[in-house]
Design a protein around this motif. Structure first.
Motif, short mmCIF file in Angstrom:
data_model
loop_
_atom_site.label_atom_id
_atom_site.label_comp_id
_atom_site.label_asym_id
_atom_site.label_seq_id
_atom_site.Cartn_x
_atom_site.Cartn_y
_atom_site.Cartn_z
N LEU A 171 0.83 -1.20 0.00
CA LEU A 171 0.00 0.00 0.00
C LEU A 171 0.87 1.26 0.00
O LEU A 171 2.07 1.20 0.25
CB LEU A 171 -0.94 -0.03 1.21
CG LEU A 171 -1.99 -1.14 1.16
CD1 LEU A 171 -2.67 -1.32 2.51
CD2 LEU A 171 -3.02 -0.87 0.07
N ILE B 275 -7.62 6.65 3.90
CA ILE B 275 -7.88 5.25 3.58
C ILE B 275 -8.59 5.16 2.23
O ILE B 275 -8.31 4.26 1.42
CB ILE B 275 -8.71 4.59 4.68
CG1 ILE B 275 -7.92 4.57 6.01
CG2 ILE B 275 -9.11 3.17 4.28
CD1 ILE B 275 -6.61 3.81 5.96
N MET C 277 -6.14 5.25 -0.49
CA MET C 277 -5.45 3.96 -0.66
C MET C 277 -6.33 2.97 -1.42
O MET C 277 -5.84 2.17 -2.22
CB MET C 277 -5.05 3.40 0.71
CG MET C 277 -4.10 4.32 1.47
SD MET C 277 -3.80 3.78 3.17
CE MET C 277 -2.38 2.74 2.95
N ALA C 278 -7.64 3.04 -1.17
CA ALA C 278 -8.57 2.19 -1.92
C ALA C 278 -8.57 2.59 -3.40
O ALA C 278 -8.59 1.72 -4.29
CB ALA C 278 -9.97 2.30 -1.34
N VAL D 124 -8.93 -0.73 4.17
CA VAL D 124 -8.83 -0.37 2.75
C VAL D 124 -9.74 -1.28 1.93
O VAL D 124 -10.45 -0.82 1.02
CB VAL D 124 -7.37 -0.47 2.26
CG1 VAL D 124 -7.29 -0.20 0.76
CG2 VAL D 124 -6.48 0.51 3.02
N THR E 287 -13.42 -0.42 2.29
CA THR E 287 -13.68 0.85 1.60
C THR E 287 -13.76 0.63 0.10
O THR E 287 -14.67 1.14 -0.57
CB THR E 287 -12.56 1.86 1.94
OG1 THR E 287 -12.55 2.08 3.36
CG2 THR E 287 -12.79 3.18 1.23
#
Length: 258
Positions: A50, A65, A68-69, A95, A98
């Motif tokens: 990530l 977050i 990151m998704a 993550v 999400t």
């Protein structure tokens, strides 16, 4: 497993079969998954680093977050992958849920281990304090706190080589990326997305995980339509590292979904 760079994310890829993406916890990296991946026969596995973790770059700016998704979405687009099975543990689970809530058509099946959608009202303050420690404290000096959360005492005594392997991944994580991701965890509130998840979901929680306790797992399973909850006896926060034999449980869930 062979390393690739796709989009802005580095990843390890190996195996053959149905596609399974693995997302790691805070301050660790995709190589964490090697023992579990070795037991997951019949899958084309992508173990992602990530943002700011492992060999994935980071521009030094704050991120969420959700960012990151979205990174994962870009990587899947670059690889030409439309639909996946997805497993995330701890931060990786946040993550994963999400991503599955934002892009429900892209996730066939979902495994969430030792994770949560929300750390509570005091989370921004508590995680900001953790971020400061991550940035300002020597990495080796942070290990006692981490080890107590990650593993049961018995595992630390009986599997020192595996504990050392995980510690090395932590020690090589950039402290400032660790801090930025901690702030992102404090700001996390994925609860509104959970009702949009379409994937058949398995929620796993270590019985003795006090970082994301079983009560948080119960809330996840209650909010995600059709989710199944399994409490794992005697395990702490890195349940799938301490007990890679759980690959059998994961394999069964993913196979039933397929």
């Amino acid at each position: 497993m062979i390393r690739h760079l796709a989009g802005n994310l580095s990843l390890l890829r190996g195996g053959s079969g149905a596609l399974l993406v693995l997302l790691h916890p805070l301050a660790l990296a995709g190589q964490l998954w090697r023992p579990l991946a070795a037991k997951l026969d019949g899958f084309d596995i992508l173990a992602v680093d990530l943002r700011g973790h492992g060999e994935s770059p980071w521009d030094g700016k704050p991120f969420s977050i959700e960012d990151m998704a979205d990174d994962l979405g870009v990587t899947l687009d670059v690889l030409g992958l439309d639909e996946i099975s997805l497993l995330g543990m701890s931060m990786g689970g946040s993550v994963a849920m999400t991503f599955a809530g934002k892009y429900p058509e892209r996730v066939r099946s979902l495994v969430l281990a030792d994770t949560t959608a929300w750390y509570g009202e005091n989370a921004p303050t508590a995680w900001a304090q953790r971020a400061a420690k991550a940035a300002d404290t020597a990495r080796a000096d942070q290990l006692p706190f981490q080890l107590d959360r990650w593993f049961s005492p018995g595992f630390r005594e009986s599997h020192p080589d595996e504990v050392d392997r995980v510690c090395e991944i932590f020690l090589h994580t950039d402290s400032h990326a660790h801090a930025a991701a901690s702030v992102a965890m404090g700001e996390l509130d994925a609860r509104p997305l959970l009702f949009s998840v379409r994937a058949k979901t398995l929620v796993l929680a270590g019985e003795h995980d006090y970082a994301t306790p079983p009560s948080m797992a119960g809330e996840l399973a209650g909010a995600i339509p059709g989710a199944t909850l399994e409490i794992l006896p005697a395990l702490r926060h890195l349940s799938l590292v301490e007990k890679p034999e759980l690959a059998e449980t994961i394999h069964r869930h993913l196979t039933e979904t397929a």
